[in-house]
Design a protein around this motif. Structure first.
Motif, short mmCIF file in Angstrom:
data_model
loop_
_atom_site.label_atom_id
_atom_site.label_comp_id
_atom_site.label_asym_id
_atom_site.label_seq_id
_atom_site.Cartn_x
_atom_site.Cartn_y
_atom_site.Cartn_z
N MET A 32 64.09 75.80 -19.62
CA MET A 32 62.96 76.64 -19.17
C MET A 32 61.66 75.82 -19.14
O MET A 32 60.81 76.00 -18.30
CB MET A 32 62.79 77.85 -20.09
CG MET A 32 63.83 78.92 -19.87
SD MET A 32 63.75 79.56 -18.17
CE MET A 32 65.38 79.13 -17.58
N PHE A 52 61.06 78.76 -9.15
CA PHE A 52 61.59 79.16 -10.46
C PHE A 52 62.95 79.82 -10.29
O PHE A 52 63.10 80.73 -9.47
CB PHE A 52 60.61 80.10 -11.14
CG PHE A 52 60.78 80.19 -12.62
CD1 PHE A 52 60.03 79.38 -13.46
CD2 PHE A 52 61.70 81.06 -13.18
CE1 PHE A 52 60.19 79.45 -14.84
CE2 PHE A 52 61.87 81.13 -14.56
CZ PHE A 52 61.10 80.32 -15.39
N LEU A 98 56.72 77.75 -7.97
CA LEU A 98 57.36 76.77 -8.85
C LEU A 98 58.86 76.63 -8.54
O LEU A 98 59.56 75.92 -9.25
CB LEU A 98 57.19 77.16 -10.32
CG LEU A 98 55.78 77.45 -10.85
CD1 LEU A 98 55.81 77.65 -12.36
CD2 LEU A 98 54.80 76.35 -10.49
N MET A 117 49.11 70.40 -9.75
CA MET A 117 48.81 71.76 -9.27
C MET A 117 47.30 72.03 -9.23
O MET A 117 46.88 73.15 -8.94
CB MET A 117 49.48 72.79 -10.20
CG MET A 117 50.98 72.87 -10.02
SD MET A 117 51.78 73.62 -11.48
CE MET A 117 51.32 75.32 -11.27
N HIS A 157 61.13 74.13 -15.94
CA HIS A 157 60.79 75.07 -14.85
C HIS A 157 59.36 75.60 -14.96
O HIS A 157 58.76 75.93 -13.95
CB HIS A 157 61.77 76.25 -14.85
CG HIS A 157 63.18 75.84 -14.56
ND1 HIS A 157 63.51 75.07 -13.47
CD2 HIS A 157 64.34 76.09 -15.21
CE1 HIS A 157 64.83 74.87 -13.47
NE2 HIS A 157 65.36 75.48 -14.51
N LEU A 158 58.86 75.72 -16.17
CA LEU A 158 57.53 76.30 -16.36
C LEU A 158 56.40 75.38 -15.88
O LEU A 158 55.26 75.83 -15.73
CB LEU A 158 57.30 76.66 -17.84
CG LEU A 158 57.98 77.95 -18.30
CD1 LEU A 158 57.97 78.04 -19.83
CD2 LEU A 158 57.31 79.18 -17.70
N LYS A 159 56.71 74.11 -15.64
CA LYS A 159 55.71 73.14 -15.16
C LYS A 159 54.48 73.13 -16.07
O LYS A 159 53.37 73.50 -15.67
CB LYS A 159 55.28 73.46 -13.73
CG LYS A 159 56.44 73.49 -12.73
CD LYS A 159 56.70 72.12 -12.15
CE LYS A 159 57.78 72.12 -11.08
NZ LYS A 159 59.15 72.08 -11.63
N LEU A 174 50.44 69.90 -14.21
CA LEU A 174 49.25 70.72 -14.02
C LEU A 174 48.16 69.98 -13.25
O LEU A 174 47.37 70.58 -12.54
CB LEU A 174 48.73 71.22 -15.37
CG LEU A 174 49.74 72.13 -16.07
CD1 LEU A 174 49.30 72.44 -17.48
CD2 LEU A 174 49.92 73.43 -15.29
N GLY A 228 54.33 80.48 -13.88
CA GLY A 228 53.80 79.51 -14.84
C GLY A 228 52.30 79.62 -15.04
O GLY A 228 51.74 80.72 -15.13
N MET A 229 51.64 78.47 -15.09
CA MET A 229 50.20 78.43 -15.35
C MET A 229 49.39 79.11 -14.25
O MET A 229 48.26 79.53 -14.48
CB MET A 229 49.74 76.98 -15.52
CG MET A 229 49.88 76.46 -16.92
SD MET A 229 48.89 77.40 -18.12
CE MET A 229 47.25 76.78 -17.75
N TYR A 286 50.58 72.91 -21.64
CA TYR A 286 49.72 74.08 -21.44
C TYR A 286 50.56 75.07 -20.63
O TYR A 286 51.03 74.73 -19.55
CB TYR A 286 48.49 73.63 -20.65
CG TYR A 286 47.28 74.55 -20.62
CD1 TYR A 286 47.23 75.75 -21.30
CD2 TYR A 286 46.15 74.16 -19.89
CE1 TYR A 286 46.09 76.55 -21.25
CE2 TYR A 286 45.01 74.96 -19.83
CZ TYR A 286 44.99 76.15 -20.51
OH TYR A 286 43.87 76.93 -20.44
N SER A 287 50.77 76.26 -21.20
CA SER A 287 51.73 77.14 -20.54
C SER A 287 51.40 78.62 -20.70
O SER A 287 50.75 79.02 -21.66
CB SER A 287 53.13 76.89 -21.11
OG SER A 287 54.07 77.73 -20.50
#
Ligand SMILES: [Zn+2]
Lengths: 324, 288
Positions: free
Chosen positions: A245, B93, B91, A259, A248-250, A256, B175-176, A223-224
């Motif tokens: 990438m 980043f 993040l 987070m 890095h985008l987690k 998630l 990010g999210m 999920y991004s």
């Protein structure tokens, strides 16, 4: 067993599995006792797979999430619900096949189900527009959600899309406006909402079905805010940096959950939902039931308040307070 | 009236003495500027007098947040809110912290939006102005939080909200957390609407992606500046991903008006009058 589509890391052990099956057949046909050797090989293979799947990279999870054989929304609907009455159309323009919706019975309870629908195979995928909705898809979803509110039914959403369709017609009909509307309507909808990310959750087009009281994610789902490829091409001007990438985008379920954007990660079979769909449906059904029971025992006002608070508190920043 | 007079003396000192934007980041160079639309050479002094609109063709040059506030808010009325909010790098980043440091230095801005209380021809409002110089006006945690606080403050004080948007979409380096700001700001707008208060959004060039698909298009009244590009997916991305031909004027304010997506196009020199009249119209019952 033959595999029509195999990921590179699946091929490794699928080859061994094939040989093992052949060995078993030979042993049986020739009446030779290889049982010790076979058991040892099976144990070793199991260990190999566990190690492999417990250390998957984010990019490998993206590959599983996008696997062409991965169960889609309609597969979950068929497996989990007792009856399903599909309801079509946004009453304005057309029926968007990239979002399916309707009325279903979940363990005897009527629910409204809405989900992105990818197709299987080329012709199905063209019909479904690869699960990428136009504005009318989101407008249909709002219509069905508001119908659920009227009849006091919970709403269950399945998320599985690369994103909203990036086309001229979609823009012409107000893609941004439609997504904004569904986000707003879902944030105040007087019905409990559960969203489950079953595959790929891409950007605003995915989030449109993601404003919910419970956000659940399958363990290999992603999920991004942007696809790894999109991120790599914008920030690095180099699509080959996608896997980098991606880390890095987690964007994995585990990231998630850490987070607190996702409430629960639902474990898939070791090799992914596509290898053992029935096991996946079973656990998804159990988890949905648990969350639904919890929500149905709460007052609607409290549910709405918690939904708002949860969204309200997302964001990480610093704040300095100045003294006059 | 000088530029800094617009800020309320009670506001933070650092914004009263805000340095002029540097040449590198500023969309305008001292002296002459070539109009990107008609090619005429406009001198700086002339542009300042004409609201940074090309006298030849009416092209609306991009504005900084400060310039916008100066054009819209009454003298000494702007009191900045929530200016202690600082962007973190949640993040970790790669490159994000460096980018933030660079753009902060270039623009003197802390983030892509400035919010505050202001008066527009005497009408009290809560106002937010996005600045596209700051990482393309992208929305991360701080922009989302500031937007939510605008609506919360306006709810508490029973005031109208006026938001000037300009954004490339979500801030991918968060990010999210960035994507979720769409849902967060939208939920705040929904609550604001339930209070029966007025929300006007002025969409300026360019407003795209996650900002278009959240608070920008959920206003009671959506106004656009002439020629503003407002969309979810921008024309370049459409061309690159699905290779469709883009019709002329596609996703521009005039096209959007024709297609029913916005309420009105308002020229910059009439914007302040338009807004104050619109707000007054909505507070009619309070004044009886
Ligand atoms: Zn011009």
């Amino acid at each position: 067993m033959t595999y029509k589509y195999s990921l590179d890391f699946e091929k490794d052990y699928q080859e061994i599995e094939k040989k093992l099956t052949e060995l078993k057949e030979i042993a049986q046909n020739k009446q030779i006792d290889f049982s010790h050797e076979i058991a040892a090989l099976e144990a070793k293979l199991k260990e190999y797979k566990e190690k492999k799947y417990n250390t998957l990279s984010a990019w490998q999870k993206v590959k599983i999430a996008r696997h062409p054989a991965r169960p889609t929304t309609m597969d979950y609907i068929a497996a989990i619900f007792d009856e399903f009455f599909e309801l079509h159309g946004d009453r304005c323009f057309r029926d968007d096949p990239a979002i399916v919706g309707g009325l279903a019975l979940f363990n005897g309870v009527p629910v409204t189900v809405i989900g992105h629908q990818k197709g299987r195979g080329t012709s199905q995928n063209i019909k479904r527009n690869f699960g990428m909705p136009h504005p009318e898809g989101y407008r249909k979803a709002v219509r069905l959600a508001q119908q659920a509110e009227k009849f006091k039914r919970p709403v269950i959403c399945f998320i599985d899309t690369q994103g909203a369709y990036p086309g001229v017609e979609a823009e012409e009909r107000g893609q941004g406006w439609a997504i904004a509307q569904i986000l707003m309507q879902m944030s105040v909808l007087q019905s409990p909402i559960i969203s489950l990310v079953i595959g790929e959750g891409g950007s605003g087009g995915a989030l449109a079905l993601g404003v919910a009281d419970r956000v659940l994610m399958l363990s290999y789902a992603v999920y991004s805010v942007i696809s790894p490829e999109g991120c790599a091409s914008i920030l690095c001007k180099d699509v080959s940096k996608s896997s980098e990438m991606c880390e890095h985008l987690k964007m994995t379920a585990q990231d998630l959950y850490a987070m607190e954007i996702v409430d629960e990660v639902i474990p898939e079979p070791l090799e992914g939902a596509h290898i053992n769909p029935n096991q996946t449906y079973k656990i998804v059904k159990e988890k949905l039931q648990l969350h639904l029971d919890e929500l149905l025992n709460q007052k609607m006002d409290d549910i709405i308040e918690q939904r708002y608070k949860k969204l309200r508190n997302i964001g990480i920043f610093r704040e300095e307070v100045f003294i006059e | 009236m000088s530029f800094k007079d617009i800020f309320n003396p009670k506001s933070r000192k650092k914004y009263i003495t805000l340095p002029p934007p540097s040449e590198a980041s500023s969309p305008h160079i001292p002296g002459f500027e070539t109009c990107p639309q008609c090619g005429s050479h406009n001198n700086e002094e002339q542009l300042q007098k004409s609201y940074r609109v090309c006298p030849g063709c009416g092209y609306h040059y991009p504005l900084t947040a400060e310039e916008r506030i100066w054009m819209i808010a009454d003298n000494n009325s702007f009191l900045e809110l929530d200016d202690g909010l600082m962007t973190a790098d949640p993040l970790a980043f790669p490159g994000y912290a460096e980018k933030l440091a660079k753009v902060r230095e270039e623009t003197g801005l802390e983030e892509a939006i400035i919010t505050g209380k202001a008066e527009i021809n005497g009408e009290k409002v809560i106002m937010g102005v996005m600045d596209r110089r700051f990482l393309m006006g992208s929305m991360g945690s701080v922009v989302g939080e500031k937007i939510v606080r605008i609506f919360e403050t306006a709810c508490a004080e029973k005031l109208a909200v006026v938001l000037f948007t300009a954004s490339g979409g979500a801030r991918m380096q968060e990010g999210m957390l960035s994507l979720m700001q769409m849902a967060k700001t939208t939920a705040a707008v929904a609550r604001f609407h339930q209070e029966g208060l007025l929300y006007i959004s002025v969409v300026t060039d360019p407003t795209t992606g996650g900002v278009t698909a959240s608070f920008a298009t959920l206003a009671d009244i959506i106004i656009a500046e002439p020629g503003a590009l407002v969309c979810f997916t921008g024309p370049r991305v459409i061309e690159q991903t699905i290779h469709q031909k883009i019709p002329e004027g596609f996703q521009r304010a005039e096209y959007l008006l024709e297609h029913g997506m916005i309420d009105q196009i308002v020229h910059r020199k009439e914007m302040k009058q338009y807004l104050s009249k619109m707000i007054a119209l909505h507070s009619w019952s309070d004044k009886q």
